[in-house]
Design a protein around this motif. Structure first.
Motif, PDB file in Angstrom:
ATOM      1  N   VAL A  86      11.637  11.661  -7.917  1.00 27.06           N
ATOM      2  CA  VAL A  86      11.185  12.905  -7.291  1.00 27.06           C
ATOM      3  C   VAL A  86      11.774  14.083  -8.060  1.00 27.06           C
ATOM      4  CG1 VAL A  86      11.057  14.234  -5.153  1.00 27.06           C
ATOM      5  CG2 VAL A  86      11.213  11.732  -5.053  1.00 27.06           C
ATOM      6  N   GLY A  87      10.923  15.017  -8.467  1.00 31.27           N
ATOM      7  CA  GLY A  87      11.385  16.231  -9.136  1.00 31.27           C
ATOM      8  C   GLY A  87      11.530  17.342  -8.117  1.00 31.27           C
ATOM      9  N   ILE A  88      12.717  17.954  -8.044  1.00 32.10           N
ATOM     10  CA  ILE A  88      12.990  18.994  -7.052  1.00 32.10           C
ATOM     11  C   ILE A  88      13.611  20.210  -7.748  1.00 32.10           C
ATOM     12  CG2 ILE A  88      14.160  19.554  -4.888  1.00 32.10           C
ATOM     13  CD1 ILE A  88      14.425  16.548  -4.349  1.00 32.10           C
ATOM     14  N   LEU A  89      12.983  21.377  -7.553  1.00 34.99           N
ATOM     15  CA  LEU A  89      13.546  22.614  -8.096  1.00 34.99           C
ATOM     16  C   LEU A  89      14.764  23.050  -7.285  1.00 34.99           C
ATOM     17  CD1 LEU A  89      10.345  24.753  -8.853  1.00 34.99           C
ATOM     18  CD2 LEU A  89      11.840  23.620 -10.510  1.00 34.99           C
ATOM     19  N   SER A 146      -2.897   9.530  -7.784  1.00 38.72           N
ATOM     20  CA  SER A 146      -2.624  10.971  -7.666  1.00 38.72           C
ATOM     21  C   SER A 146      -3.042  11.537  -6.318  1.00 38.72           C
ATOM     22  CB  SER A 146      -3.344  11.729  -8.786  1.00 38.72           C
ATOM     23  OG  SER A 146      -2.833  11.356 -10.038  1.00 38.72           O
ATOM     24  N   GLU A 147      -4.139  11.029  -5.780  1.00 39.56           N
ATOM     25  CA  GLU A 147      -4.641  11.538  -4.503  1.00 39.56           C
ATOM     26  C   GLU A 147      -3.575  11.451  -3.412  1.00 39.56           C
ATOM     27  OE1 GLU A 147      -8.322  10.765  -1.344  1.00 39.56           O
ATOM     28  OE2 GLU A 147      -8.220   9.620  -3.221  1.00 39.56           O
ATOM     29  N   PHE A 148      -2.776  10.395  -3.455  1.00 44.29           N
ATOM     30  CA  PHE A 148      -1.699  10.253  -2.469  1.00 44.29           C
ATOM     31  C   PHE A 148      -0.439  10.993  -2.913  1.00 44.29           C
ATOM     32  CE2 PHE A 148       2.055   8.019  -0.829  1.00 44.29           C
ATOM     33  CZ  PHE A 148       1.849   8.185   0.534  1.00 44.29           C
ATOM     34  N   LYS A 149       0.015  10.769  -4.137  1.00 42.75           N
ATOM     35  CA  LYS A 149       1.281  11.348  -4.608  1.00 42.75           C
ATOM     36  C   LYS A 149       1.261  12.864  -4.628  1.00 42.75           C
ATOM     37  CE  LYS A 149       1.267   8.987  -8.448  1.00 42.75           C
ATOM     38  NZ  LYS A 149       1.654   8.409  -9.763  1.00 42.75           N
ATOM     39  N   LYS A 154       3.174  17.346   6.284  1.00 43.48           N
ATOM     40  CA  LYS A 154       2.377  16.206   6.733  1.00 43.48           C
ATOM     41  C   LYS A 154       1.727  15.480   5.554  1.00 43.48           C
ATOM     42  CE  LYS A 154       3.127  16.760  11.132  1.00 43.48           C
ATOM     43  NZ  LYS A 154       4.208  17.761  11.005  1.00 43.48           N
ATOM     44  N   ILE A 155       1.837  14.154   5.549  1.00 45.19           N
ATOM     45  CA  ILE A 155       1.265  13.303   4.513  1.00 45.19           C
ATOM     46  C   ILE A 155       0.230  12.387   5.160  1.00 45.19           C
ATOM     47  CG2 ILE A 155       1.747  11.500   2.795  1.00 45.19           C
ATOM     48  CD1 ILE A 155       2.951  14.255   2.124  1.00 45.19           C
ATOM     49  N   ASP A 156      -0.997  12.432   4.664  1.00 38.79           N
ATOM     50  CA  ASP A 156      -2.036  11.554   5.190  1.00 38.79           C
ATOM     51  C   ASP A 156      -1.729  10.109   4.823  1.00 38.79           C
ATOM     52  OD1 ASP A 156      -3.577  13.532   6.388  1.00 38.79           O
ATOM     53  OD2 ASP A 156      -4.686  13.949   4.549  1.00 38.79           O
ATOM     54  N   ALA A 157      -1.657   9.253   5.827  1.00 39.79           N
ATOM     55  CA  ALA A 157      -1.349   7.844   5.601  1.00 39.79           C
ATOM     56  C   ALA A 157      -2.477   7.148   4.848  1.00 39.79           C
ATOM     57  CB  ALA A 157      -1.101   7.144   6.934  1.00 39.79           C
ATOM     58  N   ILE A 158      -2.127   6.166   4.041  1.00 35.76           N
ATOM     59  CA  ILE A 158      -3.122   5.344   3.344  1.00 35.76           C
ATOM     60  C   ILE A 158      -3.723   4.391   4.364  1.00 35.76           C
ATOM     61  CG2 ILE A 158      -3.489   3.644   1.513  1.00 35.76           C
ATOM     62  CD1 ILE A 158      -0.880   4.781   0.222  1.00 35.76           C
ATOM     63  N   SER A 159      -5.041   4.397   4.460  1.00 40.21           N
ATOM     64  CA  SER A 159      -5.716   3.538   5.440  1.00 40.21           C
ATOM     65  C   SER A 159      -5.388   2.068   5.189  1.00 40.21           C
ATOM     66  CB  SER A 159      -7.232   3.753   5.358  1.00 40.21           C
ATOM     67  OG  SER A 159      -7.906   2.924   6.288  1.00 40.21           O
ATOM     68  N   GLY A 160      -4.901   1.389   6.216  1.00 37.74           N
ATOM     69  CA  GLY A 160      -4.572  -0.029   6.100  1.00 37.74           C
ATOM     70  C   GLY A 160      -3.249  -0.298   5.418  1.00 37.74           C
ATOM     71  N   ALA A 161      -2.482   0.744   5.132  1.00 32.67           N
ATOM     72  CA  ALA A 161      -1.201   0.557   4.431  1.00 32.67           C
ATOM     73  C   ALA A 161      -0.140   1.487   5.003  1.00 32.67           C
ATOM     74  CB  ALA A 161      -1.373   0.787   2.929  1.00 32.67           C
ATOM     75  N   THR A 162       0.022   1.425   6.309  1.00 36.15           N
ATOM     76  CA  THR A 162       1.002   2.290   6.973  1.00 36.15           C
ATOM     77  C   THR A 162       2.427   1.978   6.526  1.00 36.15           C
ATOM     78  OG1 THR A 162      -0.431   2.400   8.921  1.00 36.15           O
ATOM     79  CG2 THR A 162       1.845   3.080   9.215  1.00 36.15           C
ATOM     80  N   ILE A 163       2.729   0.708   6.315  1.00 37.66           N
ATOM     81  CA  ILE A 163       4.087   0.322   5.907  1.00 37.66           C
ATOM     82  C   ILE A 163       4.429   0.933   4.546  1.00 37.66           C
ATOM     83  CG2 ILE A 163       5.575  -1.617   5.243  1.00 37.66           C
ATOM     84  CD1 ILE A 163       4.139  -3.304   7.346  1.00 37.66           C
ATOM     85  N   THR A 164       3.481   0.856   3.619  1.00 39.76           N
ATOM     86  CA  THR A 164       3.703   1.442   2.295  1.00 39.76           C
ATOM     87  C   THR A 164       3.842   2.952   2.397  1.00 39.76           C
ATOM     88  OG1 THR A 164       2.367  -0.316   1.308  1.00 39.76           O
ATOM     89  CG2 THR A 164       2.818   1.607  -0.060  1.00 39.76           C
ATOM     90  N   THR A 165       2.965   3.584   3.178  1.00 36.28           N
ATOM     91  CA  THR A 165       3.028   5.033   3.373  1.00 36.28           C
ATOM     92  C   THR A 165       4.395   5.436   3.898  1.00 36.28           C
ATOM     93  OG1 THR A 165       0.659   5.123   3.906  1.00 36.28           O
ATOM     94  CG2 THR A 165       1.999   7.004   4.552  1.00 36.28           C
ATOM     95  N   ASN A 166       4.883   4.698   4.885  1.00 36.19           N
ATOM     96  CA  ASN A 166       6.184   4.978   5.473  1.00 36.19           C
ATOM     97  C   ASN A 166       7.301   4.821   4.435  1.00 36.19           C
ATOM     98  OD1 ASN A 166       8.025   5.303   7.911  1.00 36.19           O
ATOM     99  ND2 ASN A 166       8.674   3.287   7.193  1.00 36.19           N
ATOM    100  N   VAL A 198       7.142   5.063   1.108  1.00 37.18           N
ATOM    101  CA  VAL A 198       7.106   6.125   0.102  1.00 37.18           C
ATOM    102  C   VAL A 198       7.592   7.445   0.696  1.00 37.18           C
ATOM    103  CG1 VAL A 198       5.622   7.501  -1.407  1.00 37.18           C
ATOM    104  CG2 VAL A 198       5.252   5.040  -1.216  1.00 37.18           C
ATOM    105  N   THR A 199       7.106   7.765   1.894  1.00 36.21           N
ATOM    106  CA  THR A 199       7.509   9.016   2.547  1.00 36.21           C
ATOM    107  C   THR A 199       9.014   9.040   2.777  1.00 36.21           C
ATOM    108  OG1 THR A 199       5.360   9.151   3.665  1.00 36.21           O
ATOM    109  CG2 THR A 199       7.131  10.514   4.537  1.00 36.21           C
TER     110      THR A 199
END
Length: 207
Positions: free
Chosen positions: A113-116, A142-145, A168-180, A182-183
């Motif tokens: 993660v790049g943070i200023l 890219s659409e998710f990241k 707010k980050i839109d969850a990946i459909s069918g991949a809530t565990i992965t979304t969680n 990464v977030t």
């Protein structure tokens, strides 16, 4: 008996020669391999913090202190590496924080993660991910990241109902565990940044 001794001696010589040759090859290739790895690392850092001109390892990185920060915040992740991002004058403009999450569907996933300095997330790049094709692997698209990009928030949360907001980050459909996973990994980088650098930077700004 003599034949056995002779064969043993031959095998011993072959083993010694092979070992010496392998050692020589290692010494010859060690520097180029290290240089290539460093170049790859710099390229990965550049992807998440385009504003930087160069990067170097944060000398005061303390793995145990980082683990304590994440544990206190309730994150199941590790800060594995921290790099300072510098402009062309050598001034630190931000940090690249690499995180390994232990919450992914298929095991660990790692990202940077790049943070200023002001806390703005400038990019997220996967270092290692092995989620389900067509589902969790969408986290590397890219659409998710890019949902994290250019956001200055205390932390992110994912949503399944399209709730709006910079955090707010839109969850990946069918991949809530992965979304969680990464977030939470990105939030781990943020909480480490806030605890390690933000107070110090805030003091410098106020001065």
């Amino acid at each position: 008996m003599n034949k056995m001794i002779k064969n043993t001696c031959i095998l011993t010589v072959i083993t010694l020669v092979a070992g010496c040759l392998l050692g020589l090859v290692y010494e010859v290739t060690k520097a180029p391999i290290a240089k290539a790895k460093e170049a790859d690392k710099q390229a990965a850092y550049q992807k998440v913090l385009l504003e930087a001109d160069s990067f170097e390892a944060y000398a005061d990185f303390d793995e145990q202190a980082a683990a304590s920060i994440l544990q206190d915040a309730g994150y199941d992740a590790d800060i594995t590496e921290v790099a300072q991002a510098m402009d062309n004058n050598g001034s630190v403009i931000g940090y690249v924080i690499s995180v390994t999450s232990h919450e992914a569907y298929a095991g660990d996933l790692s990202l940077s993660v790049g943070i200023l300095n002001d806390g703005t997330v400038k990019g997220v790049e996967m270092l290692s991910i092995s989620e389900t094709a067509g589902l969790g692997m969408k986290a590397d698209e890219s659409e998710f990241k890019d949902q994290f990009k250019d956001k200055n928030v205390e932390k992110f949360t994912y949503t399944k109902n399209g709730e709006k907001g910079d955090d707010k980050i839109d969850a990946i459909s069918g991949a809530t565990i992965t979304t969680n996973a990464v977030t939470n990994a990105v939030d781990s980088a943020l909480v480490y940044f806030q605890n390690t650098f933000q107070n110090e930077l805030g003091g410098m700004i106020n001065e």
